[in-house]
Design a protein around this motif. Structure first.
Motif, mmCIF file in Angstrom:
data_model
loop_
_atom_site.group_PDB
_atom_site.id
_atom_site.type_symbol
_atom_site.label_atom_id
_atom_site.label_comp_id
_atom_site.label_asym_id
_atom_site.label_seq_id
_atom_site.Cartn_x
_atom_site.Cartn_y
_atom_site.Cartn_z
ATOM 1 N N VAL A 115 -28.288 21.138 -33.290
ATOM 2 C CA VAL A 115 -27.696 19.849 -32.935
ATOM 3 C C VAL A 115 -28.494 19.187 -31.816
ATOM 4 N N ASP A 143 -28.843 14.359 -34.613
ATOM 5 C CA ASP A 143 -28.994 15.812 -34.663
ATOM 6 C C ASP A 143 -30.126 16.187 -35.612
ATOM 7 N N ARG A 157 -30.258 23.338 -28.495
ATOM 8 C CA ARG A 157 -28.800 23.289 -28.665
ATOM 9 C C ARG A 157 -28.413 23.556 -30.113
ATOM 10 N N ARG A 193 -25.042 24.695 -32.880
ATOM 11 C CA ARG A 193 -23.621 24.909 -33.164
ATOM 12 C C ARG A 193 -23.544 26.186 -33.989
#
Length: 93
Positions: free
Chosen positions: A27, A33, A62, A64
């Motif tokens: 992301v 993203d 980053r 998820r």
């Protein structure tokens, strides 16, 4: 007519007949993203390795992360002989 209701405590346990699933999606990104996806695995290690490689290749930091499993409700302790947990049907007025 007299009815006796007994409380039966339950415990949630992971279903041993179904493997959990692990995954991750990137992301990172300035305007949107990245959306690169690791896919699903039955262990976390391949997902962590995918994240490490994706970070090396792109600099993205980053993610998820996703974990999914199946749960089973089991009565805690022994039920008295002949007693089964109650099953309730939806009641409408």
């Amino acid at each position: 007519m007299t009815r006796v209701f007994r409380y039966v405590p339950y415990s949630r346990v992971q279903d041993p007949s179904a493997a959990p699933e692990y995954g991750a999606r990137c992301v990172s990104g300035d305007d949107a993203d990245c959306d690169a996806d690791s896919g699903l695995y039955s262990a976390p290690e391949p997902v962590e390795e995918w994240q490490r490689k994706h970070t090396q290749e792109t600099g993205h930091l980053r993610y998820r992360r996703v974990f999914a499993d199946y749960a089973v409700m089991e009565p805690v302790g022994d039920l008295p002989a002949g007693l089964a947990p109650a099953r309730v049907r939806r009641v409408t007025a």
